[in-house]
Write an enzyme that holds these catalytic residues in place. Structure first.
Site, PDB file in Angstrom:
ATOM      1  N   ASN A   7      -2.667   2.740   5.878  1.00 42.15           N
ATOM      2  CA  ASN A   7      -1.511   1.508   4.927  1.00 42.15           C
ATOM      3  C   ASN A   7      -1.779   1.032   7.000  1.00 42.15           C
ATOM      4  O   ASN A   7      -0.855   1.843   8.372  1.00 42.15           O
ATOM      5  CB  ASN A   7      -0.289   2.517   4.400  1.00 42.15           C
ATOM      6  CG  ASN A   7      -0.172   2.717   3.987  1.00 42.15           C
ATOM      7  OD1 ASN A   7      -0.882   2.494   2.476  1.00 42.15           O
ATOM      8  ND2 ASN A   7       1.015   2.529   2.768  1.00 42.15           N
ATOM      9  N   GLY A   8      -1.248  -0.321   6.594  1.00 44.34           N
ATOM     10  CA  GLY A   8      -0.862  -1.566   8.239  1.00 44.34           C
ATOM     11  C   GLY A   8      -2.064  -2.580   7.744  1.00 44.34           C
ATOM     12  O   GLY A   8      -2.651  -2.708   6.926  1.00 44.34           O
ATOM     13  N   GLU A  55      18.409 -17.382  -6.109  1.00 43.96           N
ATOM     14  CA  GLU A  55      17.953 -16.430  -6.597  1.00 43.96           C
ATOM     15  C   GLU A  55      16.979 -16.341  -7.575  1.00 43.96           C
ATOM     16  O   GLU A  55      16.600 -15.540  -8.562  1.00 43.96           O
ATOM     17  CB  GLU A  55      19.347 -15.069  -6.666  1.00 43.96           C
ATOM     18  CG  GLU A  55      19.260 -13.827  -6.947  1.00 43.96           C
ATOM     19  CD  GLU A  55      17.915 -13.018  -6.664  1.00 43.96           C
ATOM     20  OE1 GLU A  55      17.379 -13.786  -5.013  1.00 43.96           O
ATOM     21  OE2 GLU A  55      17.258 -12.973  -6.951  1.00 43.96           O
ATOM     22  N   ARG A  63       5.566  -0.104  -5.527  1.00 46.09           N
ATOM     23  CA  ARG A  63       5.850  -0.586  -4.415  1.00 46.09           C
ATOM     24  C   ARG A  63       4.869  -2.309  -4.507  1.00 46.09           C
ATOM     25  O   ARG A  63       4.500  -3.093  -4.032  1.00 46.09           O
ATOM     26  CB  ARG A  63       4.942  -0.157  -3.937  1.00 46.09           C
ATOM     27  CG  ARG A  63       5.529   0.949  -3.584  1.00 46.09           C
ATOM     28  CD  ARG A  63       5.550   2.180  -2.303  1.00 46.09           C
ATOM     29  NE  ARG A  63       5.040   1.541  -1.423  1.00 46.09           N
ATOM     30  CZ  ARG A  63       4.977   1.762  -0.157  1.00 46.09           C
ATOM     31  NH1 ARG A  63       6.077   2.181   0.192  1.00 46.09           N
ATOM     32  NH2 ARG A  63       4.962   1.597   1.606  1.00 46.09           N
ATOM     33  N   LYS A  67       5.980  -4.533  -3.984  1.00 44.81           N
ATOM     34  CA  LYS A  67       7.864  -4.435  -3.559  1.00 44.81           C
ATOM     35  C   LYS A  67       8.155  -4.151  -2.274  1.00 44.81           C
ATOM     36  O   LYS A  67       9.333  -4.678  -2.078  1.00 44.81           O
ATOM     37  CB  LYS A  67       7.861  -2.739  -4.486  1.00 44.81           C
ATOM     38  CG  LYS A  67       9.548  -2.639  -4.069  1.00 44.81           C
ATOM     39  CD  LYS A  67      10.841  -3.476  -5.674  1.00 44.81           C
ATOM     40  CE  LYS A  67      11.799  -2.984  -4.941  1.00 44.81           C
ATOM     41  NZ  LYS A  67      12.807  -3.860  -6.108  1.00 44.81           N
ATOM     42  N   LYS A 113      13.220 -15.730  -8.627  1.00 40.51           N
ATOM     43  CA  LYS A 113      13.743 -14.842  -9.963  1.00 40.51           C
ATOM     44  C   LYS A 113      12.092 -15.653 -11.122  1.00 40.51           C
ATOM     45  O   LYS A 113      11.365 -14.852 -11.259  1.00 40.51           O
ATOM     46  CB  LYS A 113      14.349 -14.215 -10.078  1.00 40.51           C
ATOM     47  CG  LYS A 113      14.696 -12.579 -11.154  1.00 40.51           C
ATOM     48  CD  LYS A 113      15.186 -11.725  -9.666  1.00 40.51           C
ATOM     49  CE  LYS A 113      14.487 -11.974  -8.479  1.00 40.51           C
ATOM     50  NZ  LYS A 113      15.393 -10.849  -7.161  1.00 40.51           N
ATOM     51  N   TRP A 116      -2.703  -2.575  -1.516  1.00 34.72           N
ATOM     52  CA  TRP A 116      -2.865  -4.245  -1.797  1.00 34.72           C
ATOM     53  C   TRP A 116      -3.385  -5.396  -0.670  1.00 34.72           C
ATOM     54  O   TRP A 116      -2.801  -4.853   0.443  1.00 34.72           O
ATOM     55  CB  TRP A 116      -0.882  -4.254  -1.327  1.00 34.72           C
ATOM     56  CG  TRP A 116      -0.612  -5.621  -2.134  1.00 34.72           C
ATOM     57  CD1 TRP A 116       0.049  -6.322  -2.714  1.00 34.72           C
ATOM     58  CD2 TRP A 116      -0.171  -6.775  -0.943  1.00 34.72           C
ATOM     59  NE1 TRP A 116       0.456  -7.806  -2.580  1.00 34.72           N
ATOM     60  CE2 TRP A 116       0.611  -7.674  -1.382  1.00 34.72           C
ATOM     61  CE3 TRP A 116      -0.165  -6.665   0.789  1.00 34.72           C
ATOM     62  CZ2 TRP A 116       0.974  -9.294  -1.165  1.00 34.72           C
ATOM     63  CZ3 TRP A 116       0.204  -7.935   1.283  1.00 34.72           C
ATOM     64  CH2 TRP A 116       0.706  -9.196  -0.102  1.00 34.72           C
ATOM     65  N   GLU A 132       8.957 -15.717  -9.513  1.00 36.00           N
ATOM     66  CA  GLU A 132       8.033 -14.427  -9.224  1.00 36.00           C
ATOM     67  C   GLU A 132       7.707 -13.902 -10.384  1.00 36.00           C
ATOM     68  O   GLU A 132       6.370 -13.704  -9.956  1.00 36.00           O
ATOM     69  CB  GLU A 132       9.434 -13.715  -8.670  1.00 36.00           C
ATOM     70  CG  GLU A 132       9.777 -13.156  -6.836  1.00 36.00           C
ATOM     71  CD  GLU A 132      10.921 -12.665  -6.829  1.00 36.00           C
ATOM     72  OE1 GLU A 132      10.291 -11.681  -5.440  1.00 36.00           O
ATOM     73  OE2 GLU A 132      11.369 -11.863  -7.680  1.00 36.00           O
ATOM     74  N   CYS A 145       0.969  -1.553  -0.433  1.00 32.34           N
ATOM     75  CA  CYS A 145      -0.403  -0.246   0.048  1.00 32.34           C
ATOM     76  C   CYS A 145       1.046   1.161  -0.311  1.00 32.34           C
ATOM     77  O   CYS A 145       2.238   1.364   0.805  1.00 32.34           O
ATOM     78  CB  CYS A 145      -0.688  -0.164   1.394  1.00 32.34           C
ATOM     79  SG  CYS A 145      -1.564  -1.423   1.388  1.00 32.34           S
ATOM     80  N   HIS A 174      19.368 -35.823  -3.043  1.00 35.98           N
ATOM     81  CA  HIS A 174      18.111 -36.831  -1.364  1.00 35.98           C
ATOM     82  C   HIS A 174      17.329 -36.560  -1.607  1.00 35.98           C
ATOM     83  O   HIS A 174      16.234 -35.954  -0.148  1.00 35.98           O
ATOM     84  CB  HIS A 174      19.008 -35.755  -0.103  1.00 35.98           C
ATOM     85  CG  HIS A 174      20.903 -36.155   0.297  1.00 35.98           C
ATOM     86  ND1 HIS A 174      20.871 -37.622   0.233  1.00 35.98           N
ATOM     87  CD2 HIS A 174      22.015 -35.839   0.177  1.00 35.98           C
ATOM     88  CE1 HIS A 174      22.712 -37.616   0.457  1.00 35.98           C
ATOM     89  NE2 HIS A 174      22.848 -36.640   0.129  1.00 35.98           N
TER      90      HIS A 174
HETATM   91  C1  G6P Z   1       9.566  -8.371  -1.116  1.00 37.84           C
HETATM   92  C2  G6P Z   1       9.723  -8.034  -3.030  1.00 37.84           C
HETATM   93  C3  G6P Z   1      10.994  -9.219  -2.833  1.00 37.84           C
HETATM   94  C4  G6P Z   1      12.242  -8.646  -2.055  1.00 37.84           C
HETATM   95  C5  G6P Z   1      11.727  -8.972  -0.682  1.00 37.84           C
HETATM   96  C6  G6P Z   1      12.631  -8.066   0.649  1.00 37.84           C
HETATM   97  O1  G6P Z   1       9.082  -9.800  -1.310  1.00 37.84           O
HETATM   98  O2  G6P Z   1       8.804  -8.631  -3.634  1.00 37.84           O
HETATM   99  O3  G6P Z   1      11.271  -8.772  -4.120  1.00 37.84           O
HETATM  100  O4  G6P Z   1      13.199  -9.246  -2.332  1.00 37.84           O
HETATM  101  O5  G6P Z   1      10.076  -7.954  -0.453  1.00 37.84           O
HETATM  102  O6  G6P Z   1      12.068  -6.225   0.227  1.00 37.84           O
HETATM  103  P1  G6P Z   1      13.096  -5.399   0.851  1.00 37.84           P
HETATM  104  O7  G6P Z   1      12.927  -4.403   0.734  1.00 37.84           O
HETATM  105  O8  G6P Z   1      13.789  -5.886   2.533  1.00 37.84           O
HETATM  106  O9  G6P Z   1      14.968  -6.390   0.284  1.00 37.84           O
END
Ligand code: G6P
Length: 606
Positions: free
Chosen positions: A98-99, A480, A27, A601, A484, A72, A487, A2, A503
């Protein structure tokens, strides 16, 4: 997640709010809305993109005071009614929030028993009801906010407007609010980004602050009474507009910004002649670094993967135990905290609630935490009060790319700094410093001709699921890469250390199933080669990320070669093809690359 933007001034509010909403889009959100204060509140809100909201707005929405929000969903589905702003029952108060209000259901039931009806399923609407009740009883907007917040449990960043009072009132507890005073009025946002084009002098509200802006100017008080301790700061780093330029997507732009972002992160922190490294914000002497018993790192998502790489580098170069933790698990494990130990909170946004909770747990137990953060002045940066800015510049795409590289680089520099204070020889450090300094040029060279990514994409597109393998540092690059691709493409992805494959994940292998293997030319490459053979023996097809000219390429169905670098810098090169693979697969599937479904984000709820 949000986002909030609010305006109270002399200019027309709607264009400022819509522009702000666009800047908050990165975001992640599922609906958006705004309210302009006139003789009544003109509220426009709907699910979907800001552009859709914008095109549904009337040509004129006159008014110089307004609030806006990107939502969101947490409480209640993705519907027009649940989008913010929310109005009080008599439509005399409008709020954005927000929150999460954790005890909203109980409060809602209580209000319903008094005869209230609600228009949405959100937790936020109870705030609008309570506020309106309080102003109806004659309370000032600030006192009404105090009354409305009394007994609420949870987190909030709230902006509220009142039909009967010419005031914008804001309150913060856990969800950031940044105030920027311009010559034409006050702008309030949930992160500094939308403010950058208006001012670099900002006030960041502290938890427990209530701010009110009206004809008499700005006043910031504490919830419990008395003046707030917050004061204006200048944002050191102006991130400007962060426009797309010639790129079709932010993600691609940010992938290609990695060389420059890395240069900013490394600049002035490494001396290739002496091998010495220094992160200014760490405020730790060599004497203190020598006494550190162990290092703990915290992060979520991509930041966690960077922390896992940092863990290995610190242990390797400084010869002290280091361990990375999933932030969301940390405080629930009732962790033992050694106040002598070093703790790092790694976060691009500096707003991730899980990481904030972990920091508070450490601080409660007497420990110090250093931030490794991108957003200057963010909650984590301020909560830690010490640490490192990674200087990636604005990262708008939800899937993190250049922030990952800079987290890894910043942690590499720290590993060298603590390493030199302990065991690391000047010679080894010099070689590594030179290696790290060469990385931006090597990335540029790779990105100019990234190899057979499309062949890999063709294999990925056919796969019901993907297995990613790597060993040592590359095990975390594999993680990672899997994150990626998952996501962005919604293809189930599993990452495993290559040695662990036999395993469990080996059960997934069948004729034609693609396996992505990250195997740069390092000390564990031969071991990874064995895993490749085991996969191939079961009919799997191999997408290999390896070092330029390596014979291992012959074992692969698709080999993507990256320039040779110092083995400890290899993640900065091997992650690139995986970022591109995720990007191009999402494009081929016609998916929203910069805003994948359901993701945000910065995740500002636990
Ligand atoms: C969310 C985002 C990820 C990010 C993670 C941590 O899940 O979708 O892309 O890596 O938050 O975010 P930060 O701002 O703490 O690095």
């Amino acid at each position: 997640m949000c986002g909030i933007i609010a305006y109270h001034g002399r200019r027309q509010a709607a264009p400022i709010l819509v522009n702000g909403l666009r800047r908050l889009e990165y975001r992640g959100y599922d609906s958006a809305g705004l309210a302009i204060r006139g003789a009544a509140f003109d509220v426009r809100k709907r699910t979907g993109k800001v552009a859709e909201l914008e095109s549904s707005l009337p040509a004129k929405m006159p008014g110089t005071i307004g609030i806006a929000h990107t939502r969101w969903a947490t409480h209640g589905g993705v519907t027009d009614e649940n989008a913010h702003p929310h109005l009080g029952p008599e439509q005399r108060v409008a709020i954005v929030h927000n929150g999460i209000i954790e005890n909203a259901s109980r409060i809602r039931r209580h209000l319903e028993r008094q005869g209230a009806t609600f228009r949405s399923e959100t937790d936020s609407e109870v705030i609008a009801h309570r506020l309106e009740q309080a102003v109806a009883k004659g309370q000032t907007p600030v006192d009404a906010m105090r009354t409305a917040l009394k007994g609420l449990r949870g987190t909030w960043g709230i902006c509220a407007l009142f039909l009967d009072h010419d005031e914008l009132v804001c309150a913060r507890n856990g969800s950031p609010l940044v105030l920027g005073e311009t010559e034409h009025g006050l702008i309030v946002t949930s992160d500094p980004q939308p403010l950058a084009e208006h001012t670099d002098r900002v006030i960041i509200l502290e938890d427990g602050d209530i701010a009110a802006f009206g004809k008499g100017g700005l006043a910031i008080e504490r919830l419990e009474g008395g003046q707030s301790g917050t004061s204006p700061i200048t944002l050191e780093e102006s991130w400007g507009e962060a426009e797309l330029g010639d790129y079709p997507h932010y993600m691609l732009k940010e992938i290609y910004e990695q060389p420059d972002a890395l240069r900013h992160c490394i600049s002035g922190r490494l001396n290739a002649k002496t091998g010495n490294a220094r992160l200014g914000g760490m405020h730790l002497t060599a004497k203190q670094l020598r006494k550190v018993p162990h290092v703990r790192l915290l992060g979520c998502g991509t930041a966690l993967n960077a922390a896992l790489i940092g863990q290995q580098l610190i242990e390797r170069l400084a010869r002290i135990p280091a361990v990375a933790h999933v932030s969301s698990e940390f405080r629930y494990q009732d962790p033992v905290v050694n106040p002598e130990a070093l703790h790092f909170a790694v976060s691009q946004s500096g707003e991730t609630m899980d990481t904030i909770a972990a920091i508070k747990e450490i601080q409660l137990k007497g420990g110090d935490v250093h931030g490794v953060v991108n957003v200057v002045g963010s909650t984590i940066a301020r909560l830690c009060g010490q640490g490192v800015y990674m200087h990636s510049g604005p990262e708008q795409s939800v899937a993190s790319t250049k922030a990952f590289s800079n987290m890894v680089a910043a942690l590499t520099i720290f590993a060298m700094q603590i390493g030199r204070a302990r065991q690391l020889s000047a010679n080894e450090a010099r070689v590594l410093a030179k290696g790290l300094q060469e990385v931006p040029d090597l990335i540029e060279r790779y990105l100019a001709d990234p190899g057979p990514i499309d062949d890999a994409v063709a294999m990925v597109l056919e796969a019901p699921s993907l297995l990613f393998l790597g060993r040592g540092l590359s095990a975390n690059v594999a993680k990672e890469g899997a994150l990626k691709v998952m996501e962005l493409t919604y293809i189930p992805c599993l990452a495993y250390p290559a040695g662990e494959m036999k395993h469990g994940p080996i059960a997934l292998l069948e004729e034609g199933r693609p396996v992505v293997v990250v195997a740069p030319d390092d000390a564990v490459k031969d071991k990874v080669a064995s895993a490749i053979h085991e996969c191939k023996a079961r009919g799997a097809r191999i997408i290999l990320v390896c070092t330029e000219g390596d014979e291992l390429a012959q074992e692969a169905d698709v080999a993507i070669e990256v320039p040779r670098t110092h083995p400890l810098c290899s993640p900065l090169l091997t992650v690139l093809p995986l970022q591109l693979m995720a990007y191009r697969t999402a494009l081929a599937l016609d998916l929203d690359v910069d805003r994948p479904r359901n993701l945000a984000k910065s995740v500002t709820v636990e």
